[in-house]
Design a protein around this motif. Sequence first.
Motif, PDB file in Angstrom:
ATOM      1  N   ARG A   1      -5.077   4.082   9.131  1.00 16.39           N
ATOM      2  CA  ARG A   1      -6.318   4.764   8.793  1.00 16.39           C
ATOM      3  C   ARG A   1      -7.131   3.941   7.795  1.00 16.39           C
ATOM      4  NH1 ARG A   1     -10.525   6.282   8.026  1.00 16.39           N
ATOM      5  NH2 ARG A   1     -11.378   8.365   7.854  1.00 16.39           N
ATOM      6  N   ASP A   2      -6.432   3.357   6.811  1.00 19.69           N
ATOM      7  CA  ASP A   2      -7.080   2.503   5.822  1.00 19.69           C
ATOM      8  C   ASP A   2      -6.704   1.051   6.089  1.00 19.69           C
ATOM      9  OD1 ASP A   2      -8.359   4.510   4.335  1.00 19.69           O
ATOM     10  OD2 ASP A   2      -6.500   4.977   3.281  1.00 19.69           O
ATOM     11  N   ILE A   3      -7.685   0.188   6.080  1.00 23.57           N
ATOM     12  CA  ILE A   3      -7.399  -1.206   6.414  1.00 23.57           C
ATOM     13  C   ILE A   3      -6.562  -1.896   5.345  1.00 23.57           C
ATOM     14  CG2 ILE A   3      -9.477  -1.450   7.815  1.00 23.57           C
ATOM     15  CD1 ILE A   3     -10.807  -2.891   5.499  1.00 23.57           C
ATOM     16  N   ASP A   4      -6.479  -1.306   4.133  1.00 22.64           N
ATOM     17  CA  ASP A   4      -5.665  -1.913   3.077  1.00 22.64           C
ATOM     18  C   ASP A   4      -4.335  -1.197   2.882  1.00 22.64           C
ATOM     19  OD1 ASP A   4      -6.703   0.399   2.086  1.00 22.64           O
ATOM     20  OD2 ASP A   4      -7.481  -0.441   0.225  1.00 22.64           O
ATOM     21  N   ALA A   5      -3.817  -0.565   3.938  1.00 17.71           N
ATOM     22  CA  ALA A   5      -2.532   0.140   3.851  1.00 17.71           C
ATOM     23  C   ALA A   5      -1.372  -0.823   3.589  1.00 17.71           C
ATOM     24  CB  ALA A   5      -2.269   0.926   5.142  1.00 17.71           C
ATOM     25  N   GLU A   6      -1.520  -2.073   4.027  1.00 16.27           N
ATOM     26  CA  GLU A   6      -0.555  -3.145   3.741  1.00 16.27           C
ATOM     27  C   GLU A   6       0.865  -2.810   4.212  1.00 16.27           C
ATOM     28  OE1 GLU A   6      -0.874  -4.046  -0.406  1.00 16.27           O
ATOM     29  OE2 GLU A   6      -2.848  -4.972  -0.204  1.00 16.27           O
ATOM     30  N   LEU A   7       0.987  -2.357   5.430  1.00 15.48           N
ATOM     31  CA  LEU A   7       2.300  -2.093   6.008  1.00 15.48           C
ATOM     32  C   LEU A   7       2.883  -3.381   6.567  1.00 15.48           C
ATOM     33  CD1 LEU A   7       1.449   1.185   7.950  1.00 15.48           C
ATOM     34  CD2 LEU A   7       2.518   0.993   5.702  1.00 15.48           C
ATOM     35  N   VAL A   8       4.215  -3.466   6.592  1.00 20.26           N
ATOM     36  CA  VAL A   8       4.903  -4.645   7.099  1.00 20.26           C
ATOM     37  C   VAL A   8       5.898  -4.231   8.176  1.00 20.26           C
ATOM     38  CG1 VAL A   8       6.425  -6.579   6.529  1.00 20.26           C
ATOM     39  CG2 VAL A   8       4.664  -5.851   4.897  1.00 20.26           C
ATOM     40  N   PHE A   9       5.855  -4.924   9.324  1.00 13.77           N
ATOM     41  CA  PHE A   9       6.780  -4.657  10.422  1.00 13.77           C
ATOM     42  C   PHE A   9       7.473  -5.961  10.804  1.00 13.77           C
ATOM     43  CE2 PHE A   9       3.381  -1.525  10.753  1.00 13.77           C
ATOM     44  CZ  PHE A   9       4.086  -0.337  10.880  1.00 13.77           C
ATOM     45  N   ASP A  10       8.811  -5.905  10.909  1.00  8.38           N
ATOM     46  CA  ASP A  10       9.580  -7.097  11.252  1.00  8.38           C
ATOM     47  C   ASP A  10       9.829  -7.230  12.754  1.00  8.38           C
ATOM     48  OD1 ASP A  10       9.775  -7.785   8.568  1.00  8.38           O
ATOM     49  OD2 ASP A  10      11.566  -6.551   8.283  1.00  8.38           O
ATOM     50  N   GLN A  11       9.727  -6.112  13.490  1.00  8.39           N
ATOM     51  CA  GLN A  11      10.049  -6.134  14.915  1.00  8.39           C
ATOM     52  C   GLN A  11       9.003  -6.925  15.711  1.00  8.39           C
ATOM     53  OE1 GLN A  11       9.956  -3.472  12.937  1.00  8.39           O
ATOM     54  NE2 GLN A  11      11.443  -1.924  13.518  1.00  8.39           N
ATOM     55  N   GLU A  12       9.482  -7.655  16.681  1.00  9.46           N
ATOM     56  CA  GLU A  12       8.610  -8.449  17.532  1.00  9.46           C
ATOM     57  C   GLU A  12       7.690  -7.575  18.369  1.00  9.46           C
ATOM     58  OE1 GLU A  12       8.959 -11.802  21.138  1.00  9.46           O
ATOM     59  OE2 GLU A  12      10.759 -10.985  20.160  1.00  9.46           O
ATOM     60  N   ASN A  13       8.147  -6.378  18.719  1.00  8.10           N
ATOM     61  CA  ASN A  13       7.363  -5.502  19.596  1.00  8.10           C
ATOM     62  C   ASN A  13       6.488  -4.518  18.829  1.00  8.10           C
ATOM     63  OD1 ASN A  13       9.718  -4.130  18.777  1.00  8.10           O
ATOM     64  ND2 ASN A  13       9.608  -2.731  20.530  1.00  8.10           N
ATOM     65  N   VAL A  14       6.182  -4.835  17.576  1.00  5.71           N
ATOM     66  CA  VAL A  14       5.220  -4.049  16.798  1.00  5.71           C
ATOM     67  C   VAL A  14       4.149  -4.999  16.271  1.00  5.71           C
ATOM     68  CG1 VAL A  14       4.826  -2.506  14.847  1.00  5.71           C
ATOM     69  CG2 VAL A  14       7.006  -2.416  16.079  1.00  5.71           C
ATOM     70  N   ILE A  15       2.894  -4.720  16.585  1.00  5.22           N
ATOM     71  CA  ILE A  15       1.793  -5.514  16.038  1.00  5.22           C
ATOM     72  C   ILE A  15       0.908  -4.604  15.192  1.00  5.22           C
ATOM     73  CG2 ILE A  15       1.827  -7.278  17.831  1.00  5.22           C
ATOM     74  CD1 ILE A  15      -0.445  -5.906  19.221  1.00  5.22           C
ATOM     75  N   TYR A  16       0.431  -5.138  14.108  1.00  4.15           N
ATOM     76  CA  TYR A  16      -0.328  -4.380  13.113  1.00  4.15           C
ATOM     77  C   TYR A  16      -1.796  -4.765  13.218  1.00  4.15           C
ATOM     78  CZ  TYR A  16      -1.246  -2.396   8.439  1.00  4.15           C
ATOM     79  OH  TYR A  16      -1.706  -1.655   7.382  1.00  4.15           O
ATOM     80  N   ARG A  17      -2.671  -3.783  13.448  1.00  5.79           N
ATOM     81  CA  ARG A  17      -4.075  -4.066  13.720  1.00  5.79           C
ATOM     82  C   ARG A  17      -5.018  -3.234  12.835  1.00  5.79           C
ATOM     83  NH1 ARG A  17      -2.333  -7.924  15.562  1.00  5.79           N
ATOM     84  NH2 ARG A  17      -2.532  -8.830  17.638  1.00  5.79           N
ATOM     85  N   PRO A  18      -5.052  -3.504  11.540  1.00  5.36           N
ATOM     86  CA  PRO A  18      -6.007  -2.780  10.681  1.00  5.36           C
ATOM     87  C   PRO A  18      -7.447  -3.165  10.993  1.00  5.36           C
ATOM     88  CG  PRO A  18      -4.945  -4.546   9.452  1.00  5.36           C
ATOM     89  CD  PRO A  18      -4.257  -4.489  10.783  1.00  5.36           C
TER      90      PRO A  18
ATOM     91  N   LEU B   1     -34.046   8.537   8.782  1.00  5.74           N
ATOM     92  CA  LEU B   1     -33.600   7.642   7.722  1.00  5.74           C
ATOM     93  C   LEU B   1     -32.104   7.847   7.518  1.00  5.74           C
ATOM     94  CD1 LEU B   1     -34.194   5.645   5.355  1.00  5.74           C
ATOM     95  CD2 LEU B   1     -34.453   7.676   3.898  1.00  5.74           C
ATOM     96  N   VAL B   2     -31.328   6.780   7.649  1.00  9.29           N
ATOM     97  CA  VAL B   2     -29.886   6.849   7.450  1.00  9.29           C
ATOM     98  C   VAL B   2     -29.560   6.527   5.997  1.00  9.29           C
ATOM     99  CG1 VAL B   2     -27.626   5.981   8.154  1.00  9.29           C
ATOM    100  CG2 VAL B   2     -29.482   6.119   9.825  1.00  9.29           C
ATOM    101  N   ILE B   3     -28.865   7.438   5.335  1.00 11.65           N
ATOM    102  CA  ILE B   3     -28.370   7.211   3.974  1.00 11.65           C
ATOM    103  C   ILE B   3     -26.865   7.033   4.102  1.00 11.65           C
ATOM    104  CG2 ILE B   3     -28.193   8.108   1.624  1.00 11.65           C
ATOM    105  CD1 ILE B   3     -30.681   9.793   2.190  1.00 11.65           C
ATOM    106  N   GLU B   4     -26.402   5.803   3.880  1.00 14.14           N
ATOM    107  CA  GLU B   4     -25.041   5.448   4.266  1.00 14.14           C
ATOM    108  C   GLU B   4     -24.118   5.233   3.070  1.00 14.14           C
ATOM    109  OE1 GLU B   4     -23.853   2.764   7.809  1.00 14.14           O
ATOM    110  OE2 GLU B   4     -23.912   1.456   6.061  1.00 14.14           O
ATOM    111  N   LYS B   5     -22.999   5.934   3.095  1.00 18.71           N
ATOM    112  CA  LYS B   5     -21.958   5.732   2.088  1.00 18.71           C
ATOM    113  C   LYS B   5     -21.322   4.364   2.303  1.00 18.71           C
ATOM    114  CE  LYS B   5     -17.744   7.873   0.280  1.00 18.71           C
ATOM    115  NZ  LYS B   5     -16.796   9.002   0.423  1.00 18.71           N
ATOM    116  N   PRO B   6     -21.121   3.573   1.245  1.00 17.09           N
ATOM    117  CA  PRO B   6     -20.554   2.232   1.418  1.00 17.09           C
ATOM    118  C   PRO B   6     -19.110   2.282   1.899  1.00 17.09           C
ATOM    119  CG  PRO B   6     -20.642   2.808  -0.907  1.00 17.09           C
ATOM    120  CD  PRO B   6     -21.384   3.892  -0.172  1.00 17.09           C
ATOM    121  N   GLY B   7     -18.664   1.186   2.514  1.00 13.66           N
ATOM    122  CA  GLY B   7     -17.308   1.124   3.041  1.00 13.66           C
ATOM    123  C   GLY B   7     -16.658  -0.217   2.782  1.00 13.66           C
ATOM    124  N   LYS B   8     -15.374  -0.277   3.048  1.00  7.32           N
ATOM    125  CA  LYS B   8     -14.619  -1.517   2.872  1.00  7.32           C
ATOM    126  C   LYS B   8     -15.185  -2.601   3.790  1.00  7.32           C
ATOM    127  CE  LYS B   8     -10.251   0.791   1.701  1.00  7.32           C
ATOM    128  NZ  LYS B   8     -10.613   2.182   1.969  1.00  7.32           N
TER     129      LYS B   8
END
Length: 451
Positions: free
Chosen positions: A338-355, A109-116
């Motif tokens: 690490r957290d999908i709601d970190a809300e980081l912003v990058f202006d450089q074309e060669n940086v992509i943000y993948r939460p 039986l899996v007892i699962e902590k909720p997540g985002k």
Amino acid sequence: MTYLEAVSLMKEIESRYDLMQIKYKGVSVWPLLRINIVDAISGNNETMKSTGGSAIKQVLSTLFYYNPFDYFKKRSVWLFAGFERRKEVNGLKKLRVSGCVIDACENTLVIEKPGKDQSTTPRSMVPEKDVVSESWLLLFVHAYAILTKWKKIKIENECVLQRVLKEYKIQFDYIGALRVLDAQKKVFDVLLAVTHKPGKVIIECPYTIMGYVWSLHKKAIPVIELQHGVLNDKHYAYNSLYTSPILYPDEICVFGEDEYQFLTGDDSHYCKKVYKTGLYFMELAQKSFTNDIFREYRVKYEHIILVAGQRGYEEAMADYIREAAKKTPKCLYVYVPRDIDAELVFDQENVIYRPGINIYEYMIWCDVHLTISSTTCLECQYYKKPTIFYNYAEMSENYYGKVLKAENGVVFTKSVSEYEQALEKVLTTKFDYKEVFTGNTVKRIKEIINK
């Protein structure tokens, strides 16, 4: 105070005081208090408070995500896991750490902590049939703690704790921490009284639910921990000078030889029944992710750099990446927070943000890995990918300086000024990658469950 300074302070305090004489209802509660103190003086409490509202929302929105009546099913093993540790594989959300338990024992039986984002994820993506939400336990624990606020918490040798807090000028609500511990135990006592008791309980992260562990031990039900992340002499849950047969697990399953040597050494007092079982998801991911996720980007960029963020240090890592990306326009930087709601912003074309993406798929197909001290550096050893560390506040070297050497494909950088040289080194050198994870995880877990 930084996290590592707080950990060092705990060692100093423990060497000067007999803290296990601080007891609540006859149980030494220092193992719980030291974790809460480190959180308080290192700023981790502020990080947790900032997500308090969303945590309540997660609990309420996931109460009926699974069938709560499954709590009453008779199962030989209970597994405490977390939705946030699920990773998508072939359209299913698999348990990254503890999926091996399900494969090893169907009667679980899996007892699962909720997540985002759990409430918006289709239930059909969760492969396990016997799953219940820990949200019910969390709700009752919270309610019990509030309703018993009037009740006085009696602590044996409270003067010792007060002396420590006063001497080191630590502000910490230890009464509140013990109230939650008591609530966890009381709620779990009721659960064990009204359901079919399991033969074993396996937990990914027992140091956050010590009240449950206390309740299980009172019923003589063995508790087995599965290593879920960093585990070494710098982790505040595992480096105490004291042991606790009540609040610590009976046995622990670790990734490999390094953790095994630490926990079985004379300086460790956490848990002496230690087994090397590996990390379930490593083998599963390698078999599943066979298509290059970065194929479309390789036309424009020479190298793909995977960046693994960390809770509490996202901005520091992001600043490093912004400067590194300017210096190396032919490299594509893929930042996974690490957290999908970190809300980081990058202006450089060669940086992509993948939460929120499956970082394992990215690890398999990246060229270089970059982090402060995420355990992804160990997992990249498995996939034979070099790691450049940003040694922020000396965290990288303190965590991995003794574990990973230059010949294993790692370089420690103090600042972004050292980055270009480090990048050239890891791209032009042949390395001898370390065997960090023990193999045949499902088979090993099955042996432990059945013994």
